[in-house]
Structures are given as C-alpha cells and as structure tokens.
Design an enzyme around this catalytic site. Sequence first.
Site, mmCIF file in Angstrom:
data_model
loop_
_atom_site.group_PDB
_atom_site.id
_atom_site.type_symbol
_atom_site.label_atom_id
_atom_site.label_comp_id
_atom_site.label_asym_id
_atom_site.label_seq_id
_atom_site.Cartn_x
_atom_site.Cartn_y
_atom_site.Cartn_z
ATOM 1 N N ASP A 125 0.834 -1.203 0.000
ATOM 2 C CA ASP A 125 0.000 0.000 0.000
ATOM 3 C C ASP A 125 0.867 1.251 0.000
ATOM 4 O O ASP A 125 2.093 1.157 0.067
ATOM 5 C CB ASP A 125 -0.986 -0.024 1.197
ATOM 6 N N ASP A 129 -7.989 -3.014 14.354
ATOM 7 C CA ASP A 129 -9.399 -3.178 13.968
ATOM 8 C C ASP A 129 -9.581 -4.301 12.935
ATOM 9 O O ASP A 129 -10.639 -4.424 12.337
ATOM 10 C CB ASP A 129 -9.957 -1.860 13.408
ATOM 11 N N HIS A 188 -7.823 -4.611 10.136
ATOM 12 C CA HIS A 188 -7.552 -4.274 8.728
ATOM 13 C C HIS A 188 -6.301 -4.983 8.216
ATOM 14 O O HIS A 188 -5.405 -5.338 8.971
ATOM 15 C CB HIS A 188 -7.524 -2.757 8.492
HETATM 16 C C1 GLP Z 1 -0.718 -0.073 8.620
HETATM 17 C C2 GLP Z 1 -0.342 -0.855 7.364
HETATM 18 C C3 GLP Z 1 -0.641 -2.328 7.527
HETATM 19 C C4 GLP Z 1 -0.102 -2.823 8.847
HETATM 20 C C5 GLP Z 1 -0.789 -2.093 9.985
HETATM 21 C C6 GLP Z 1 -0.322 -2.559 11.353
HETATM 22 O O1 GLP Z 1 -2.021 0.342 8.644
HETATM 23 N N1 GLP Z 1 -0.978 -0.364 6.200
HETATM 24 O O2 GLP Z 1 -0.061 -3.042 6.444
HETATM 25 O O3 GLP Z 1 -0.327 -4.205 8.972
HETATM 26 O O4 GLP Z 1 -0.477 -0.724 9.838
HETATM 27 O O5 GLP Z 1 0.848 -1.891 11.706
HETATM 28 P P1 GLP Z 1 1.799 -2.278 12.883
HETATM 29 O O6 GLP Z 1 2.555 -3.472 12.437
HETATM 30 O O7 GLP Z 1 2.689 -1.094 13.048
HETATM 31 O O8 GLP Z 1 0.948 -2.536 14.057
#
Ligand code: GLP
Length: 261
Positions: free
Chosen positions: A68, A137, A139
């Site tokens: 992304d 959440d 995602h």
């Molecule tokens: C962002 C990214 C995701 C990632 C998520 C969790 O939103 N777009 O790809 O999995 O954060 O991040 P973290 O690993 O810092 O908790």
Amino acid sequence: MEVVPLASAAETAVVAADIVEAVVRRKPAAVLGLATGSTPLPAYRELIRRRAAGTGPSYAAVTCFNLDEYVGLPAGHEQSYRATIARELTDGLGISPDQVNGPDPSPDGLPGAGERYEALIAQAGGIDVQFLGIGADGHLAFNEPGSSLASRTRIKTLTTQTRKDNARFFSSVDEVPNHVLTQGLGTILEARHLLLIASGEGKAAAVATAVEGPVSASCPASVLQLHPHVTVLLDQAAAARLDRLAYYSEVYAAKPAWQGL
Ligand code: GLP
C-alpha cells in the site's frame, strides 16, 4: 490456516526469515510482497543481518511489490511507504529501487493507479510470498472494516483510528494522510503464500476474530480463512485470545520435519 504460536516477536522474525529465504533459494527471481508497520521490522532486520553475515541468499533477481501507499505526501517523503520499505528492507538486501514497485500516488496517475498496479503484479507472474500485518481493527494492508472481500487495488479513506495508530510516524495526527492506495483483499488472496505476523496484546482481539471468527468484511483479515496457504506467526501476547491455542501449539510441535511452513 497454519497458526504458529511462538514465544516472542524475535522468534516470529526468525521463522519469517526462514520462510522467505527458502522461497528465494528455491526461486532466485521470486516476487516478494512487502508490508510496512512496526510488526515486520524484526523479520526485515533478521533477513538483512543474515545477508550481511553471508548466510542469506542473493536477492539480485528478486522483484518486490509494496502492499500500500499514502496518497498526498510529497514525492520522496520519508514516511511514504516506498521510502520506508527501501530504508527498512530492500536497500539492506541489495535490491535496487527499480526492482521495488508500489502503487503510484501521484495526483496525475491516481485515477488509473489501481489497475496499473494490478497489471504490474500480473506481469511479474504474481506474488510468491506476501508479508502481512494486522491493524487493531482487523484491517489488512489498508483495507479498513467494510472493505469488499473481493476488492482490488484502489484508493481508500483511512479511519480515524488508523490515522491515530499511524500518527507515531509523523509529528502529529494531522499530518497523516486521509487517503491511501492499497492492494485489495481479492488482490492479496492471489499471492501464493501469505505470511501474517502479529505481536503484542494490542493485536490479540483482532487476531482471534480474524482466525476464529466468521469470515466477514467487518474483520477484513478474516478473509485469510479462504486462502489455501496462510502462515500466522504470533508471539504469546498476540495469541492470548485464541480459543484453539493449545491445539495450534500441538500441531506445530508435531509437524513433520519434511513438511516445512
Ligand atoms: C498499517 C499498514 C498495515 C499494517 C498495519 C499494522 O495500517 N498499512 O499493512 O499491517 O499498519 O501496523 P503495525 O505493524 O505497526 O501494528
């Protein structure tokens, strides 16, 4: 889904690095799918450490696709996902920037950016192994709750919660873009092997819903239940709310040595 409960985030990094190295050894021109966020960083550091120590494979022929990208940051911004992936992984593996692809967030390119990115992934022959983290959440990439389980690469609007979660990388939450380009859930499902890593108690509820809850757009990561080859690497805190935790540990302990992950 193969759920692998491990003792620590450091252990998830070692197993993730083993999986990626095995793919690249088997297929030197492998296509790697890369995720940002804090979770994959220990695995990225482990891959870089092994390469520097001379025990890792060559990444010279590898192609990468980022999951992304933010929309609205100036080109080259240090928090753009293109810059982040270069800094945290690909530079350290000796992968040249032109072998690393990301969705194109430039204002002119935006309308067709999703389709062009899908075409690039297809041209490369698809993604062999895709790193994934999970949002608190549920995602996946930037597919927020409510995203179509069949979605393709497209522009999305971030939730206030995700912008707050990601504010730690910026000087204030106001600097976190509202919009992003993200591979869709349908796009992610086409990668041949999905490698989801989660660590810390903040992820425990999302992991339990994704792995053991119903498949639902309300928890985008639950779509992983539809994929035939998913490995879920969890530290103790992230695994804590799984009902079948003891079973997953038994399965992993009894795994035949020849099988691999
Ligand atoms: C962002 C990214 C995701 C990632 C998520 C969790 O939103 N777009 O790809 O999995 O954060 O991040 P973290 O690993 O810092 O908790």
